[in-house]
Design an enzyme around this catalytic site. Sequence first.
Site, PDB file in Angstrom:
ATOM      1  CB  CYS A 117      16.698   4.642  40.537  1.00 32.24           C
ATOM      2  SG  CYS A 117      15.375   5.489  41.422  1.00 32.24           S
ATOM      3  CG  HIS A 121      14.606   5.366  36.108  1.00 30.69           C
ATOM      4  ND1 HIS A 121      15.031   4.086  36.351  1.00 30.69           N
ATOM      5  CD2 HIS A 121      13.929   5.739  37.216  1.00 30.69           C
ATOM      6  CE1 HIS A 121      14.620   3.686  37.545  1.00 30.69           C
ATOM      7  NE2 HIS A 121      13.939   4.680  38.089  1.00 30.69           N
ATOM      8  CD  GLU A 157      16.469   3.282  33.047  1.00 25.40           C
ATOM      9  OE1 GLU A 157      17.321   4.151  33.317  1.00 25.40           O
ATOM     10  OE2 GLU A 157      15.801   2.693  33.918  1.00 25.40           O
TER      11      GLU A 157
HETATM   12  N1  GLN Z   1      12.951   1.934  45.836  1.00 24.84           N
HETATM   13  C1  GLN Z   1      13.690   3.126  45.628  1.00 24.84           C
HETATM   14  C2  GLN Z   1      12.854   4.369  45.877  1.00 24.84           C
HETATM   15  O1  GLN Z   1      11.656   4.300  45.857  1.00 24.84           O
HETATM   16  C3  GLN Z   1      14.288   3.192  44.248  1.00 24.84           C
HETATM   17  C4  GLN Z   1      13.268   3.291  43.164  1.00 24.84           C
HETATM   18  C5  GLN Z   1      13.823   2.978  41.810  1.00 24.84           C
HETATM   19  O2  GLN Z   1      14.873   2.389  41.681  1.00 24.84           O
HETATM   20  N2  GLN Z   1      13.108   3.358  40.770  1.00 24.84           N
HETATM   21  O3  GLN Z   1      13.408   5.426  46.069  1.00 24.84           O
END
Ligand code: GLN
Length: 542
Positions: free
Chosen positions: A380, A514, A516
């Site tokens: 992410c 994600h 994970e």
């Molecule tokens: N801050 C970034 C976004 O909102 C990444 C979010 C995250 O890593 N879950 O896109």
Amino acid sequence: MTKFIFFTGGVVSSLGKGLSAAALGALLQARGYRVRVRKLDPYLNVDPGTMSPFEHGEVFVTDDGAETDLDLGHYERFTGESARQSDNVTTGRIYSEVLAKERRGDFLGGTVQVIPHVTDAIKNFAIADLKDEDFVLCEIGGTVGDIESLPFLEAIRQLGNQLGPQRSMFIHLTLVPYLAAAGELKTKPTQHSVKELQRVGIQPDMVVCRCERPIPADQRKKISLFCNIESSAVIQALDVDTIYQVPLEYHEHGFDNQVLRHFALPTGDKLDLSRWQNIVKRIREPEGEVNVAIIGKYVGLKDAYKSLAEALVHGGIANRSRVKLNWLESEIFEEEGAVGSLVDVDAILVPGGFGERGAQGKIQAARFAREHQVPYFGICFGMQMAVIEAARSLAGIQGAGSTEFGPCEDPVVGLLTEWQQGNVTQRRRAGGNLGGTMRLGAYPATLAQDSRVAEIYQCHEISERHRHRYEVNINYRELLEAAGLRFSGLSPDGELPEMVELEGHPWFIGVQFHPELKSRPFEPHPLFTSFIAAAIDQSRLV
Ligand code: GLN
């Protein structure tokens, strides 16, 4: 008829109620029962999505896009069942529903009160959205005696009464501390905590005692006398070296048998727990060890990256390797030359994150991994930072940045203003509400032919869970691909970059989702299995 098991906790917080419920769920499942595990959280936030990870630990996201308590991650990892929005509720959500009804006029003429309106809403939540489950395990967050838990305790007391003991059970988790000065285990806090529970009308059917030393029979007898339960219903829960030992430990101490006896269900069958035994054996007897650096912002709190830490362990299980996790604060890499200290690690992972603090350190770490051919996994925010780094260093886009940090010359990462969710077009704008408005939950992605990621997943269509407000800007695709950063996973409409990989690097992958959250000990996520395999290869080079 579905049976309900309610978990409460006393003496101190962080006793691992969630783990307890998850492990009992796994044991009941091993006997062929269908289980769901749920969490009722007494705090006032509508969901944990707006809380800092320092405050509340990881926010666990479900397929159906709910931002939930991290205990739901344990439930999924132990039972293999995907959790849903209907498995986690907070006081905030309950009150929002009750107050919306009041405004609609649903209670017209009546005074709206905690009892029965709030307690009814809690009870309705506990029994909602069920099919053919044999057991629903309901964990009540917080500690008995907290003011904010009271409506929840009242609701489960009423529910227990309505269902009767044949269909309900109360399990109370406490701490039995060892006092070194006295050389003794102390049962008094447990006695007091059970009294506190009895004061609100709940008589526990079982007391599970967390302890660092075995509780002798006479101490268990004492707890049973004071708490009004048989001594076979006092279960010791000794600290263990891996959480995956917990189901085995519980079974050994008669936890599941006692639960079955309570419901007058047969206990005779020999239980096949080989799946857990194998996992524990692999964790305890690895054939090698790798060192992974995790460069994040919330590394001071273990729970902030709970699922990530577990997924890395799972990757280790798949490769028969111990994964040593080095949690590093990203800000330290903002000092000139500081990334050089990463020379000793076998792999680098930059996890999800929010906000500008530490972002430059993450960009430096991605650069180090790229230049030194060290396996890199960007999740992410970790993908977004790697893309900015590649844009600046490889594609010559000097002003590349993310609009998350304010306006920038080249918004290589920008606010996600429109996307497809099934047949629905979701729209967002800068300055909108922050709660529950990210791109959340499961979305499909298509993986490019002959890509590294397709080889890892062994397929071209995947579904993974998201939680982000920003995205890599598809308009920079051509420039970045020409520089060697391939957009190897895209949303089905081709508009949203979901995965990137660096060509000519041993393992450099960024994912917008994600992974994970979907890894399980007995089904490690392919990206984590492959990442740890790459770390093992790297460790052989060093
Ligand atoms: N801050 C970034 C976004 O909102 C990444 C979010 C995250 O890593 N879950 O896109």
